[in-house]
Design a protein around this motif. Structure first.
Motif, PDB file in Angstrom:
ATOM      1  N   GLY A 197       0.825  -1.212   0.000  1.00 35.06           N
ATOM      2  CA  GLY A 197       0.000   0.000   0.000  1.00 35.06           C
ATOM      3  C   GLY A 197       0.851   1.250   0.000  1.00 35.06           C
ATOM      4  O   GLY A 197       0.582   2.201  -0.747  1.00 35.06           O
TER       5      GLY A 197
ATOM      6  N   LEU B 228       2.457   1.725  -3.447  1.00 38.27           N
ATOM      7  CA  LEU B 228       1.489   2.245  -4.418  1.00 38.27           C
ATOM      8  C   LEU B 228       1.197   3.720  -4.159  1.00 38.27           C
ATOM      9  O   LEU B 228       1.163   4.539  -5.090  1.00 38.27           O
ATOM     10  N   ALA B 229       1.006   4.048  -2.873  1.00 40.26           N
ATOM     11  CA  ALA B 229       0.721   5.439  -2.526  1.00 40.26           C
ATOM     12  C   ALA B 229       1.914   6.333  -2.859  1.00 40.26           C
ATOM     13  O   ALA B 229       1.749   7.456  -3.366  1.00 40.26           O
TER      14      ALA B 229
ATOM     15  N   ALA C 263       2.048   6.886  -6.590  1.00 37.45           N
ATOM     16  CA  ALA C 263       0.995   7.823  -6.996  1.00 37.45           C
ATOM     17  C   ALA C 263       1.355   9.247  -6.580  1.00 37.45           C
ATOM     18  O   ALA C 263       1.088  10.211  -7.308  1.00 37.45           O
ATOM     19  N   THR C 264       1.988   9.384  -5.397  1.00 33.09           N
ATOM     20  CA  THR C 264       2.370  10.724  -4.934  1.00 33.09           C
ATOM     21  C   THR C 264       3.421  11.335  -5.860  1.00 33.09           C
ATOM     22  O   THR C 264       3.367  12.534  -6.184  1.00 33.09           O
TER      23      THR C 264
ATOM     24  N   ALA D 186       1.722  12.452  -8.948  1.00 30.63           N
ATOM     25  CA  ALA D 186       0.961  13.674  -8.667  1.00 30.63           C
ATOM     26  C   ALA D 186       1.887  14.872  -8.497  1.00 30.63           C
ATOM     27  O   ALA D 186       1.583  15.978  -8.944  1.00 30.63           O
ATOM     28  N   THR D 187       3.040  14.640  -7.863  1.00 29.32           N
ATOM     29  CA  THR D 187       3.995  15.732  -7.665  1.00 29.32           C
ATOM     30  C   THR D 187       4.529  16.217  -9.009  1.00 29.32           C
ATOM     31  O   THR D 187       4.682  17.417  -9.239  1.00 29.32           O
TER      32      THR D 187
ATOM     33  N   LEU E 288       2.994  16.069 -11.816  1.00 32.42           N
ATOM     34  CA  LEU E 288       1.922  16.838 -12.452  1.00 32.42           C
ATOM     35  C   LEU E 288       1.828  18.235 -11.848  1.00 32.42           C
ATOM     36  O   LEU E 288       1.400  19.182 -12.492  1.00 32.42           O
ATOM     37  N   ALA E 289       2.259  18.306 -10.586  1.00 32.93           N
ATOM     38  CA  ALA E 289       2.092  19.560  -9.853  1.00 32.93           C
ATOM     39  C   ALA E 289       3.081  20.635 -10.274  1.00 32.93           C
ATOM     40  O   ALA E 289       2.829  21.810 -10.084  1.00 32.93           O
TER      41      ALA E 289
ATOM     42  N   SER F 227       2.960  24.665 -12.042  1.00 26.10           N
ATOM     43  CA  SER F 227       1.594  25.176 -11.948  1.00 26.10           C
ATOM     44  C   SER F 227       1.392  26.104 -10.766  1.00 26.10           C
ATOM     45  O   SER F 227       0.282  26.425 -10.420  1.00 26.10           O
ATOM     46  N   THR F 228       2.486  26.531 -10.146  1.00 29.58           N
ATOM     47  CA  THR F 228       2.340  27.400  -8.989  1.00 29.58           C
ATOM     48  C   THR F 228       1.866  28.794  -9.403  1.00 29.58           C
ATOM     49  O   THR F 228       2.391  29.379 -10.333  1.00 29.58           O
ATOM     50  N   ALA F 229       0.847  29.283  -8.702  1.00 26.70           N
ATOM     51  CA  ALA F 229       0.349  30.621  -9.000  1.00 26.70           C
ATOM     52  C   ALA F 229       1.330  31.665  -8.480  1.00 26.70           C
ATOM     53  O   ALA F 229       1.932  31.490  -7.437  1.00 26.70           O
TER      54      ALA F 229
ATOM     55  N   ALA G 180       1.952  35.934  -7.756  1.00 25.34           N
ATOM     56  CA  ALA G 180       1.225  37.183  -7.576  1.00 25.34           C
ATOM     57  C   ALA G 180       1.868  38.282  -8.402  1.00 25.34           C
ATOM     58  O   ALA G 180       3.091  38.387  -8.454  1.00 25.34           O
TER      59      ALA G 180
ATOM     60  N   ARG H 287      -7.724  36.814  -7.363  1.00 21.72           N
ATOM     61  CA  ARG H 287      -8.679  35.728  -7.424  1.00 21.72           C
ATOM     62  C   ARG H 287      -8.435  34.837  -8.641  1.00 21.72           C
ATOM     63  O   ARG H 287      -7.901  35.251  -9.620  1.00 21.72           O
TER      64      ARG H 287
END
Lengths: 599, 46
Positions: free
Chosen positions: B11, B14-15, B18-19, B22-23, B25-26, B29-31, B33, B46
């Motif tokens: 487990g 697998l986790a 997946a992390t 996901a990382t 993919l992340a 993409s940081t917003a 200002a 906004r």
């Protein structure tokens, strides 16, 4: 005995994984999160003339900073959020399922999943990246408050009330938003019995006095424009409602954790939420926990409030215009906190279902041993909060980095502190938020100069919020004295610097009680040659000027009597509660540990 | 007990995988200002 420490140890581990480098030396600065070295308690109590938003959180920080370094106080505050949150949610689930009896390994697993889910979700990540640590401290206390309300039924009123006051301590430190969240989360459950509801109300009022009384007597107004600025927004492909159901939807795009809202992670998160809600429904139906109805009502009510700014902004703005007391409703996403607790408990219940471990749902021979598939699924479900939100890992992927204040800032702070004469500090440029170059990675933060000095500080507390169409919403600030001082200065909206003749500045400022001018950004201030202003400290991003004494008409700033009286009442209530519980526990354990009890 | 440990290992693996996905993919993409000017910033966008 060792098992009792598992929730706390897990909380510390989660805090370390989430905060990581943020726990190192230096101060983490981000949006509303401003910690300064050697903060002044006197300055906090002098406060501003508007709504006392920094009370009592800043006062507690200042008090702790008298015995601990400032960065240690900040690390303690941030760590407390995770430790209290994990331990509270863990114990709430195991307490509701097993009562005071022994908790089996499967129950510990479910508790751990509940605890992790409660602090590792978009709500916590976004509020952390928005710098709202005080709100999160109150959020961490919610499971404790709910548990204390449940226990009211099994204790005498005084003992139950003492436990409730202790459970509300994090919310008391957090301030008004935390107290409102506590009322929303525990109120419907407390309403099962009028006595419990009365005790909860009394505790909330007593612990709110430090900010409640000044806010009632100050006549502070709240700008209804805040509804448009702070309404929930979509940060996933599922719209505002879907984002709120996933516990995200904060108004500020800059507070969304890295990668959150991508279609894949958002879909995985949505799947987890569906499982959690199914777990909640199943548990509520099978075991009928005492919080089932109350917490469900809290979550739905919170979601409705969260959506109000999106669906009916006009009526909400009209309400705030009618009475500023409705002002806290403008930041809608805040109110998904009860839903977060519900989903965490639901995820823990789903684990109990997977492991067939809910008491009363198995045969007398005990639950059958779960197969490998169920065990692996349980582990995956347990770690799903991290999988679907990796952006919170290790200081939010670099979003929380400690920095040291430049020497000029400390010199300016020391110079003002060494001056016994009264007079306020005016902070320029006239804008609340900065992107200081010395903070390392560019990060927007409330100007730390607003909290640096040990005396009344005047700054522009208007809030400028950019809108998707390229426009700007300005939410008018709440400090009338700041407006009064700024008005004759003809401040340039682009540069934030005074537009009046330089020669007039010393008299204009001095006559309103200003003694120092701090320029806290690397701008061409043009103040060095002004007659009547003396340069005290100059660095690349901090210049401090003193107005010649002849111009200054200032009287000593005294701490607000109502704030101090309220704080002492709240502190006294809290101390009484702690003492009452210790005395009661000693009395309870005394006979049990005596000879011949057989226990 | 062995089954539980094996399940945890599988487990967690697998986790973890997946992390990592996901990382990845992340990233990017940081917003960020946008400043009002070079020194002043909005509270947020906004």
């Amino acid at each position: 005995m060792v098992l009792r420490w598992i929730p706390w140890a897990l909380g510390a581990l989660v805090a370390f994984l989430a905060l990581g480098p943020a726990l190192g030396p230096g101060h983490v600065l981000r949006f509303d999160m401003v910690f300064v070295p050697d903060p002044s308690l006197r300055a906090v109590l002098s406060g501003a003339d508007g709504f006392p938003r920094a009370i009592p959180s800043d006062a507690v920080v200042a008090a702790l900073s008298t015995v601990l370094p400032g960065h240690v106080v900040q690390s303690l505050a941030l760590t407390s959020v995770f430790v209290l949150g994990v331990a509270g949610a863990f114990r709430l689930l195991t307490g509701l399922v097993y009562g005071r009896g022994p908790v089996p390994a499967t129950g510990l697993a479910a508790g751990a999943v509940t605890g992790l889910a409660y602090v590792w979700n978009p709500f916590v990540a976004e509020r952390l990246l928005l710098g709202q640590w005080a709100v999160l401290l109150g959020y961490a206390g919610l499971p404790w408050v709910l548990a204390a309300v449940v226990r009211l039924a099994s204790f005498p009123p005084a003992r139950g009330f003492a436990g409730l006051v202790c459970a509300l301590a994090p919310a008391a430190v957090g301030g008004f938003s935390s107290v409102v969240l506590s009322a929303l989360t525990a109120g419907p459950t407390a309403l099962r019995r009028w006595r419990d509801a009365g005790l909860l109300l009394l505790a909330l009022v007593l612990l709110s006095l430090p900010w409640l009384v000044p806010s009632l007597v100050s006549g502070a107004a709240t700008d209804p424009a805040g509804v448009e600025a702070f309404a929930a927004r979509s940060d996933t492909p599922f719209g505002a409602l879907g984002s709120l159901l996933l516990l995200g939807g904060v108004w500020n795009a800059g507070a969304v954790p890295p990668g959150y809202g991508e279609p894949v992670t958002a879909a995985l998160k949505a799947l987890t939420v569906v499982v959690a809600l199914a777990g909640w429904v199943w548990w509520s139906w099978r075991a009928r926990p005492v919080v089932a109805v109350g917490l469900s009502v809290s979550a739905v009510l919170g979601l409705v409030i969260a959506l109000a700014g999106v669906l009916v902004p006009g009526p909400l703005a009209a309400l705030i215009d009618l009475w500023p007391g409705f002002g806290p409703l403008r930041d809608g996403q805040l109110y998904v906190a009860p839903l977060s607790l519900l989903q965490s408990l639901g995820l823990g219940a789903a684990v109990l279902w997977l492991l067939r471990a809910l008491p009363g749902t198995t045969s007398a021979a005990g639950p059958p041993a779960p197969g490998m598939g169920r065990l692996v699924t349980t582990v995956l479900l347990g770690l799903s909060p991290v999988v679907t939100l990796p952006g919170l890992l290790w200081g939010a992927n670099g979003g929380l980095v400690p920095v040291e204040y430049p020497p000029a800032w400390r010199e300016a702070q020391a110079a003002v502190a060494a001056d016994e004469r009264p007079g306020a500090v005016l902070v320029l440029p006239w804008s609340a938020y900065r992107g200081p170059a010395w903070s390392g990675e560019p990060v927007v933060v409330l100007d730390p100069a607003t909290k640096l000095f040990d005396r009344r500080t005047l700054w522009n507390d208007d809030l400028r919020v950019g809108t998707p169409d390229g426009g700007t919403v300005v939410v008018t600030g709440e400090d009338p004295r700041a407006r009064q001082v700024a008005e004759p200065l003809d401040l340039d909206s682009e540069t934030g610097m005074p537009g009046v003749e330089s020669a007039e500045l010393p008299e204009l400022l001095g006559s309103t009680g200003v003694r120092y001018v701090a320029v806290s950004a690397p701008v061409d201030h043009g103040l060095s040659e002004v007659e009547g202003l003396s340069l005290v400290v100059e660095g690349t991003d901090m210049a401090l000027f003193e107005i010649d004494d002849g111009y200054v008409e200032a009287t000593p700033e005294n701490g607000s009597v109502v704030v101090v009286a309220g704080a002492l009442t709240s502190l006294g209530t809290l101390l009484w509660a702690v003492f009452a519980i210790i005395r009661e526990e000693s009395r309870r354990r005394g006979p049990a540990e005596g000879p011949g009890t057989g226990t | 007990m062995i089954k539980v440990i094996a399940a945890c290992v599988i487990g967690a693996a697998l986790a973890g995988g997946a992390t990592v996905v996901a990382t990845n993919l992340a990233t990017e993409s940081t917003a960020t200002a946008e400043p009002v000017n070079e020194t002043l910033y909005n509270y947020g966008d906004r």
